[in-house]
Write an enzyme that holds these catalytic residues in place. Structure first.
Site: not given
Ligand code: G3I
Length: 345
Positions: A134, A240
């Protein structure tokens, strides 16, 4: 039994899904069966992002990634590493020098060490890496205005690819981004990819993420993008994929945008109506008709989640109940699976 239709048996490209390492301790037998039956390859959804694996300088948290690799190997599934450089999940320490902005040289040294550490640790166990994620701006500008551009310069991209290649010369390396099928962002992505090629970096494929929304899938532009990227001599991957069925307020791509949703904005909490699932099936089928037509250009199609219950779209742009993938929360095939199979036979 999940389905008689097996993606990996009728896909002419690799069939992939993403999973968060932190989900692993909680996966059910049915989920493991679904992974093994349907898919060739998984992408590390979160556990290899810098913020997860390298939260502070000289502090690495490898446990989740190690567990993901062990799990994948045990189950005969390949792994794609995601992602070495992403402004969204890059810890501040990369850019800090005792409270002052770190120099370009210091940041690049850190980046080099970060990339070498990961590629060498998992050498022979990871089949390809999303090197930069990105980097193209959403509108107007060429590159996204991030600390990477501000504190290092536009060449942070070629440096990242260069470091990855020197760490493991055999490793397939990818550039990954969203909306790069759309004309304006596509033009700027082509500019970037051509520039990287002119600098002689190793780059094997471009990943079109494919986070699309029901009734808004840009089919024609997706086809043009596949053709245009392939014409550069690159492989194309859909990295994705999901089709969001819940109307989304305008929130751009800010993954930190969170708010509460009313029942009206979260209409499929109990279940997804059959007519919506049918529409989704038709749109997935139309998409895969394009992928099939260009099957020699595409090497992998990865869904962003194993099934509806494990999709990021249940948490973004707020907590809602989404139904974006091919399998439901009980690991049962949705109408989209049969529709895709029919279009590809
Ligand atoms: O692990 C914690 C958990 O302990 C807590 O209870 C919970 C509360 O919100 O959060 C959890 O962490 C989250 C994590 O995902 C695991 O589910 C984070 O808040 C959340 O920000 C994180 O989001 C991820 C996001 O990228 C940011 O890293 C998404 O799962 C993931 O699917 C998303 O993937 C991105 C790709 O890397 C790049 N392209 C876009 C795509 C979608 O945003």
């Amino acid at each position: 039994m999940n389905s008689q239709l097996i993606l990996k048996s009728f896909f002419p490209f690799q069939a992939g899904f993403a999973i968060d390492g932190s989900h692993l301790p909680k996966v059910t037998d049915a989920e493991v069966q679904l992974m093994r039956e349907q898919f060739d390859v998984l992408t590390s959804e979160n556990c290899l992002k810098a913020s997860n694996v390298h939260p502070q300088e000289n502090v690495y948290e490898f446990a989740a990634a190690d567990a993901l690799l062990d799990f994948a190997e045990k189950n005969g599934i390949e792994v794609i590493g995601h992602c070495l450089v992403w402004h969204q999940r890059c810890p501040e320490w990369f850019f800090d020098d005792d409270g002052k902005p770190a120099s370009r040289e210091k940041i690049l040294d850190r980046l080099r060490l970060h990339i070498h550490t990961l590629l060498k640790r998992y050498r022979g166990r990871i089949a390809g890496w999303d090197v930069v994620n990105e980097a193209i701006a959403d509108k107007g500008e060429y590159l996204r205005d991030t600390k990477w551009v501000q504190n290092v310069g536009e060449d942070f991209l070629e440096k990242a690819f260069e470091f990855a290649h020197e760490a493991d010369p055999e490793m397939p390396l990818f550039y990954n981004d969203y909306n790069i099928e759309l004309p304006d962002k596509r033009e700027r992505t082509l500019r970037l990819l051509k520039h990287l090629q002119s600098r002689g970096v190793r780059m094997d494929a471009v990943g079109i993420q494919g986070h699309w929304q029901l009734d808004q899938v840009p089919f024609d532009e997706i086809e043009k993008a596949i053709v245009a990227y392939h014409a550069l001599g690159l492989k194309v991957m859909i990295t994705e994929l999901d089709i969001d069925v819940v109307e989304r307020p305008d929130c751009g791509a800010d993954v930190s945008a969170h708010r509460a949703y009313s029942l009206k904005e979260d209409p499929y909490r109990e279940s997804c109506p059959p007519e919506i699932l049918q529409k989704q099936a038709e749109q997935y089928a139309k998409l895969f008709a394009i992928f099939n037509k260009h099957r020699e250009k595409i090497t992998r199609v990865t869904f962003w989640g194993l099934h509806d219950g494990r999709s990021w779209l249940n948490h973004w742009p707020g907590v809602r109940t989404n139904h974006a993938l091919l399998f439901d929360r009980q690991c049962r095939a949705k109408p989209a699976l049969a529709a895709i199979a029919a279009t590809m036979s």
